[in-house]
Design a protein around this motif. Structure first.
Motif: not given
Length: 204
Positions: A37-52
């Motif tokens: 897709l044309n937006d380079p921010m696609e698929g970016h996300f935040l995740y909890p610090t406690q995430l393995a």
């Protein structure tokens, strides 16, 4: 803007006429991964610090396994004509989803923060979240799991086609003749008028 129930819109350039013909003749749209897709921010996300730590690459792999087919809920968005229909020289194809249970519809949500992804259950939220800068697109997405290359297309029923205000008259005549020969009077092809297009200015 008035929304016609169950009709979605794909803005297209006609420079790649082979791709346009494929849509018209085979009644299908192609899905792509978020990386295409044309937006380079696609698929970016935040995740909890406690995430393995080992879970994040698995979440990314799951994102990569999804196909996305994008459309808009309106046919007369000025910026969409400029960005996706080659500066108003292209067209806008109105369609309904064809006979399939594989593609799931998601209404895009426009936000100022990245989505949180803590598990596989959050994948759809990531795929339907875009920056508020893209809000003018009024986008809806259809998604499915990517199995192999033969499953990348989404069946559609073409209902109407709008031709851009800057499309050459010879191209308009060709497309109208083409659609008439394939669909008869079942698909309406019309020239969108300048006054129909929403350029964002308030009407006097």
């Amino acid at each position: 803007m008035k929304k016609t129930e169950n009709i979605y819109y794909k803005y297209r350039s006609i420079d790649n006429f082979k791709r346009f013909l494929d849509i018209i003749l085979n009644k299908r749209l192609y899905g792509c991964t978020y990386q295409e897709l044309n937006d380079p921010m696609e698929g970016h996300f935040l995740y909890p610090t406690q995430l393995a730590p080992q879970l994040k690459p698995k979440l990314i792999d799951k994102l990569k396994s999804k196909l996305i087919c994008s459309a808009s809920i309106h046919y007369n968005i000025g910026l969409m004509w400029s960005h996706y229909a080659n500066s108003h020289t292209g067209c806008c194809i109105g369609f309904e989803l064809g006979e399939t249970k594989k593609w799931k519809k998601l209404k895009v949500e426009y936000k100022d923060t990245l989505p949180l992804c803590a598990s596989f259950n959050d994948i759809e939220q990531v795929l339907k979240t875009k920056s508020s800068h893209w809000g003018y697109e009024e986008e809806v997405r259809f998604i499915k799991d990517k199995l192999d290359k033969s499953t990348r297309t989404m069946p559609i029923k073409i209902k109407e086609i709008y031709l851009g205000t800057r499309m050459h008259d010879k191209d308009k005549r060709l497309i109208k003749k083409l659609i008439k020969s394939i669909y008869g009077d079942k698909v309406n092809v019309s020239d969108i008028s300048f006054n129909e297009i929403d350029f964002g200015f308030q009407k006097p």
